[in-house]
Design an enzyme around this catalytic site. Structure first.
Site, short mmCIF file in Angstrom:
data_model
loop_
_atom_site.label_atom_id
_atom_site.label_comp_id
_atom_site.label_asym_id
_atom_site.label_seq_id
_atom_site.Cartn_x
_atom_site.Cartn_y
_atom_site.Cartn_z
N LYS A 125 38.63 28.48 47.78
CA LYS A 125 37.91 27.83 46.69
C LYS A 125 38.56 26.47 46.43
CE LYS A 125 36.43 32.02 44.25
NZ LYS A 125 34.96 31.86 44.29
N ARG A 175 31.23 42.02 47.60
CA ARG A 175 30.26 42.95 48.18
C ARG A 175 30.87 43.80 49.28
NH1 ARG A 175 26.33 38.04 49.56
NH2 ARG A 175 27.56 37.21 47.84
N1 BES Z 1 34.27 35.99 42.35
C1 BES Z 1 33.28 35.12 42.85
C2 BES Z 1 32.09 34.96 41.91
C3 BES Z 1 32.35 34.27 40.60
C4 BES Z 1 32.09 32.93 40.46
C5 BES Z 1 32.76 35.00 39.50
C6 BES Z 1 32.27 32.31 39.24
C7 BES Z 1 32.96 34.38 38.29
C8 BES Z 1 32.72 33.05 38.15
C9 BES Z 1 32.74 35.66 44.18
O1 BES Z 1 33.60 36.38 44.95
C10 BES Z 1 32.33 34.46 44.98
O2 BES Z 1 33.16 33.67 45.28
N2 BES Z 1 31.04 34.37 45.28
C11 BES Z 1 30.51 33.29 46.03
C12 BES Z 1 29.57 33.89 47.04
C13 BES Z 1 29.07 32.91 48.04
C14 BES Z 1 30.19 32.49 48.98
C15 BES Z 1 27.95 33.57 48.82
C16 BES Z 1 29.76 32.39 45.06
O3 BES Z 1 29.08 32.88 44.18
O4 BES Z 1 29.89 31.17 45.19
ZN ZN Z 2 34.83 35.21 46.23
#
Ligand code: BES
Ligand code: ZN
Ligand code: ZN
Length: 474
Positions: free
Chosen positions: A253, A327
């Site tokens: 991230k 997931r």
């Molecule tokens: N933990 C994150 C989702 C999240 C984002 C929770 C903001 C709380 C606040 C999750 O694991 C993630 O990173 N999801 C990605 C998925 C994408 C790579 C398909 C996302 O939502 O950007």
């Molecule tokens: Zn994630």
């Protein structure tokens, strides 16, 4: 915090008082001079919170709106009064709410107690934020039983918030297992924390895959509350995402997207808090909770984009993005749930930024498969506790987006409808009525949001508890 119920107003020596009523004329404990003073400053006499002096506040209830809206306004008023009490560093407070029915009285104290939450454990003493020691409610509708139940539920919310607010430096997956085990002790719940060896034996390739980059082992937590008088033969199962920290893995991230990623076990905290509250309330319902837990880091063995892993049911998955890790670990938990032939599984996860972008922090994104009636009941509970759910479509047309090129599935949908394709990925692993709640938006707040506070909100503890309460009554 000590909760007391009195039937009559008493002058208290060292504390503040909140008067609640539908108009100032009904607040007969307030002196005539104060009422005259008030009539000059009141603007609308409806949903109005007035601070008269550092020791006295008044809240005039809304004249219109359904009971859910009024109860939410009362929670907010309870929190405002709590702010007043801490501003003047008063440790004892009193709420005079003679005209309220018992639900309204409960809502007011609920806002007050939840508003009292502080995550103080890492401050040195002098910096700790003030809290209130005791509160008296003057109302003859509310019962001591209701107060006891409220205390149980608020304590479970506090437990969930404490775990979510705890940074990963102080909460590894193993430590989460220990904390949950400790909190459930004495409540009549069987808890098993499965270690890495057991997880390997069960071939939970999603959980093990995400854990590959980590220095810390994963755990899989199983909780089983099965009272002798359970009204259901097949259990209600909660599944909670327990990523103790989400760096994104090799798809690291960037910017400030990693900042609050200790929140990524918000689903785990919610299901653990709720099942303990349900057990302490002695609700006659068989409930289980499963929590797959690990951190997600870019270590030297970390999953690389394109890697293929095998979930415990044999499904193969192309990991196109290591940041879509939730997931993968949830897939193993949903497969695990199958053996119990559940009557309903509710999955709770901070799963996608897409859900947060769609509706912000004011609600939960929900979807369901074979659980159309159940989600409606859950939504009703959501309105009641003000943890509202909006149902997203779950049309079969979305299914194509998660078909893999070189394996059964891929862990990435297209550029659109990310919350739904993530839900579709989960649904692949289910053969029972299934509800998925994406709480990425409301799990954590950047600034104080009334009684929900700042930081972890503990969302879904009250929702799940209310839902099982409702089932117990059917
Ligand atoms: N933990 C994150 C989702 C999240 C984002 C929770 C903001 C709380 C606040 C999750 O694991 C993630 O990173 N999801 C990605 C998925 C994408 C790579 C398909 C996302 O939502 O950007
Ligand atoms: Zn994630
Ligand atoms: Zn995540």
């Amino acid at each position: 915090m000590l909760l007391q119920k009195h039937s009559e107003y008493q002058q208290i020596s060292k504390g503040a008082t909140l008067f609640i009523g539908s108009s100032i004329e009904t607040l007969d404990e307030i002196s005539k001079t104060k009422i005259e003073l008030l009539s000059n400053i009141l603007t609308k006499q409806d949903d109005e919170f007035i601070v008269l002096d550092p020791l006295t506040a008044i809240y005039l209830t809304p004249k219109k709106g359904d009971s859910n809206r009024i109860n939410e306004k009362l929670r907010i008023a309870g929190d405002k009064f709590h702010d007043l009490c801490t501003k003047t560093k008063l440790s004892q407070c009193q709420i005079i709410a003679k005209g309220l029915n018992s639900e309204e009285a409960v809502a007011t104290i609920e806002g007050f107690i939840l508003g009292d939450y502080q995550f103080n454990r890492h401050f040195s003493n002098e910096n700790k934020k003030p809290q209130v020691d005791s509160v008296i409610i003057v109302n003859d509708q509310i019962t001591s039983n209701q107060l006891d139940e409220l205390a149980i539920i608020c304590d479970a919310v506090k437990f969930a918030k404490d775990m979510i607010n705890e940074p990963a430096s102080h909460l590894s997956s193993v430590q989460m297992g220990e904390r949950i085990t400790e909190y459930a002790t004495g409540a009549g719940i069987k808890v098993e924390v499965m270690n890495k060896r057991k997880i390997e034996a069960l071939k939970m390739g999603g959980l093990l895959g995400v854990n590959q980059g980590s220095e810390e082992p994963p755990v899989f937590i199983c909780m089983d509350y099965k009272p002798r008088n359970a009204i259901n033969d097949s259990p209600i199962v909660f599944v909670g995402k327990g990523v103790v920290f989400d760096t994104g893995g090799l798809n690291l991230k960037t910017g400030n997207f990693m900042e609050n990623m200790k929140l990524d076990m918000g689903g785990a905290a919610a299901v653990a808090g709720a099942i303990v509250a349900i057990a302490k309330l002695k609700l006659p319902v068989h409930v289980m909770a499963f929590i797959p837990s690990t951190d997600n880091r870019p270590g030297k063995n970390a999953l690389a984009p394109g890697d293929v892993i095998t979930i415990s049911d044999g499904t193969t998955v192309e990991v196109l993005n290591t940041d879509a890790e939730g997931r993968l670990i949830l897939a193993d938990a949903l497969v695990w749930a199958k053996q119990y032939k559940p009557r309903l599984v509710i999955n709770i996860a901070t799963l996608t930024g897409s859900a947060a972008r769609a509706i912000g922090s004011h609600g939960i994104v929900g979807m369901q498969q074979h659980a159309a009636e159940e989600i409606k009941e859950l939504q009703e509970c959501g309105e009641k506790v003000h943890e509202r759910i909006v149902e997203f479509p779950f049309w079969e047309e979305y299914d194509d987006q998660i078909k893999g090129d070189i394996a059964d599935l891929k862990n990435l949908g297209g550029p659109e409808a990310g919350a739904i394709t993530a839900g579709k990925f989960l649904a692949w692993f289910t053969d029972y009525p299934f509800i998925h709640l994406d709480i990425a938006g409301p799990a954590f707040t950047e600034k104080k949001d009334s009684y929900r506070g700042k930081g972890a909100t503990g969302i879904c503890v009250r929702l799940l508890t209310e839902y099982v309460r409702k089932i117990a009554l059917l």
